[in-house]
Design a protein around this motif. Structure first.
Motif, PDB file in Angstrom:
ATOM      1  N   THR A   7      -2.978  -3.501  -3.643  1.00  0.00           N
ATOM      2  CA  THR A   7      -4.031  -2.836  -2.888  1.00  0.00           C
ATOM      3  C   THR A   7      -5.364  -3.524  -3.155  1.00  0.00           C
ATOM      4  OG1 THR A   7      -2.869  -0.738  -3.045  1.00  0.00           O
ATOM      5  CG2 THR A   7      -5.217  -0.647  -2.516  1.00  0.00           C
TER       6      THR A   7
ATOM      7  N   ARG B 202      -6.596  12.562   2.143  1.00  0.00           N
ATOM      8  CA  ARG B 202      -5.204  13.002   2.037  1.00  0.00           C
ATOM      9  C   ARG B 202      -4.569  13.106   3.428  1.00  0.00           C
ATOM     10  NH1 ARG B 202      -4.655  18.253  -1.332  1.00  0.00           N
ATOM     11  NH2 ARG B 202      -5.719  19.089   0.506  1.00  0.00           N
TER      12      ARG B 202
ATOM     13  N   LYS C 282      -4.252   8.448   2.321  1.00  0.00           N
ATOM     14  CA  LYS C 282      -4.959   7.491   1.454  1.00  0.00           C
ATOM     15  C   LYS C 282      -5.014   7.937  -0.009  1.00  0.00           C
ATOM     16  CE  LYS C 282      -6.664   4.773   4.841  1.00  0.00           C
ATOM     17  NZ  LYS C 282      -6.530   3.305   4.899  1.00  0.00           N
ATOM     18  N   THR C 283      -4.163   8.873  -0.412  1.00  0.00           N
ATOM     19  CA  THR C 283      -4.275   9.406  -1.769  1.00  0.00           C
ATOM     20  C   THR C 283      -4.006   8.343  -2.837  1.00  0.00           C
ATOM     21  OG1 THR C 283      -1.994  10.193  -1.536  1.00  0.00           O
ATOM     22  CG2 THR C 283      -3.747  11.794  -1.171  1.00  0.00           C
ATOM     23  N   ASP C 284      -3.071   7.410  -2.584  1.00  0.00           N
ATOM     24  CA  ASP C 284      -2.784   6.355  -3.565  1.00  0.00           C
ATOM     25  C   ASP C 284      -3.983   5.436  -3.740  1.00  0.00           C
ATOM     26  OD1 ASP C 284      -0.265   7.358  -3.976  1.00  0.00           O
ATOM     27  OD2 ASP C 284       0.753   5.889  -2.687  1.00  0.00           O
ATOM     28  N   GLU C 285      -4.642   5.096  -2.617  1.00  0.00           N
ATOM     29  CA  GLU C 285      -5.833   4.235  -2.704  1.00  0.00           C
ATOM     30  C   GLU C 285      -6.951   4.929  -3.461  1.00  0.00           C
ATOM     31  OE1 GLU C 285      -3.985   4.718  -0.063  1.00  0.00           O
ATOM     32  OE2 GLU C 285      -3.953   2.966   1.286  1.00  0.00           O
TER      33      GLU C 285
ATOM     34  N   ALA D 227      -6.572   7.216  -5.825  1.00  0.00           N
ATOM     35  CA  ALA D 227      -6.179   7.228  -7.236  1.00  0.00           C
ATOM     36  C   ALA D 227      -6.437   5.875  -7.890  1.00  0.00           C
ATOM     37  CB  ALA D 227      -4.702   7.607  -7.359  1.00  0.00           C
ATOM     38  N   SER D 228      -6.143   4.772  -7.171  1.00  0.00           N
ATOM     39  CA  SER D 228      -6.375   3.433  -7.710  1.00  0.00           C
ATOM     40  C   SER D 228      -7.865   3.176  -7.917  1.00  0.00           C
ATOM     41  CB  SER D 228      -5.791   2.375  -6.767  1.00  0.00           C
ATOM     42  OG  SER D 228      -4.390   2.497  -6.682  1.00  0.00           O
TER      43      SER D 228
END
Length: 212
Positions: free
Chosen positions: A8, A174, A178-181, A183-184
């Protein structure tokens, strides 16, 4: 042969560190109770907006935050003018010295964080004027306490509004998957030493409950 998934790509964000010095015990208490919650919300709001990545949306939300902070800052400016007039009309000169000012290192990652730091400095100026008038016997203990309580409520209201905007932005991220982005990007802030610990004190819980 399995394909390698691309990493990412995160936004390369500028930042700098500023030292915030607060003199009055009252302003230090306000800092202790609300500053972390507000600045954490501003850090995350800025992060989430860039993950969402739509310029019009970013500009709209950042303008709303700036207007909230500016409205409170303008009211503090008018309060400073009122207190300075009262001080000057009574021939009072000098500024109190404080035995234990607080010094805090702040990571500035957005104009809105810088705005909020400036607001806290202006609040400290108000309290220095209040203390000047109190020490000069121009205002009573009760009036001093009422002024402090008034501004604490105003900062509390501002904190709730900012946190509600952060909450709305996260819900939007959410919805867009885009929740993973998020978190990163959040982990990048933590790795830089910015305190985004999930452990929350009573003030954090109170503000977030009101904003939800």
């Amino acid at each position: 042969m399995a394909e390698t998934q691309p990493e990412t790509t995160l936004y390369s964000r500028p930042s700098f560190t500023q030292t915030l010095v607060l003199n009055s015990e009252y302003t230090k208490r306000v800092h202790q109770r609300y500053f972390r919650s507000v600045v954490t919300a501003l850090y995350m709001l800025d992060t989430i907006l860039y993950v969402i990545g739509e310029k019009a949306h970013i500009d709209q939300v950042q303008a709303a935050v700036s207007q909230l902070i500016e409205a409170c800052t303008s009211d503090l400016g008018r309060e400073i003018e009122r207190l300075e007039k009262l001080r000057d009309e009574n021939g009072i000169s000098g500024t109190p010295k404080y035995s234990n000012p607080g010094s805090y290192e702040i990571e500035i990652v957005s104009p809105q964080v810088s705005q909020f730091v400036a607001l806290m400095l202006k609040m400290d100026d108000v309290m220095k004027l209040v203390d000047t008038l109190w020490l000069s016997n121009m205002i009573a203990n009760e009036k001093r306490a009422d002024t402090e309580h008034q501004w604490q409520l105003r900062i509390q209201k501002l904190a709730r509004r900012i946190i509600s905007l952060r909450t709305a932005a996260y819900r939007e991220a959410r919805t867009r998957g885009k929740t993973d982005e998020v978190a990163s990007a959040r982990q990048v802030l933590i790795d830089k030493g910015i305190d985004l610990d999930d452990e929350k004190d009573d003030a954090d819980a109170e503000l977030e409950a009101a904003a939800s």
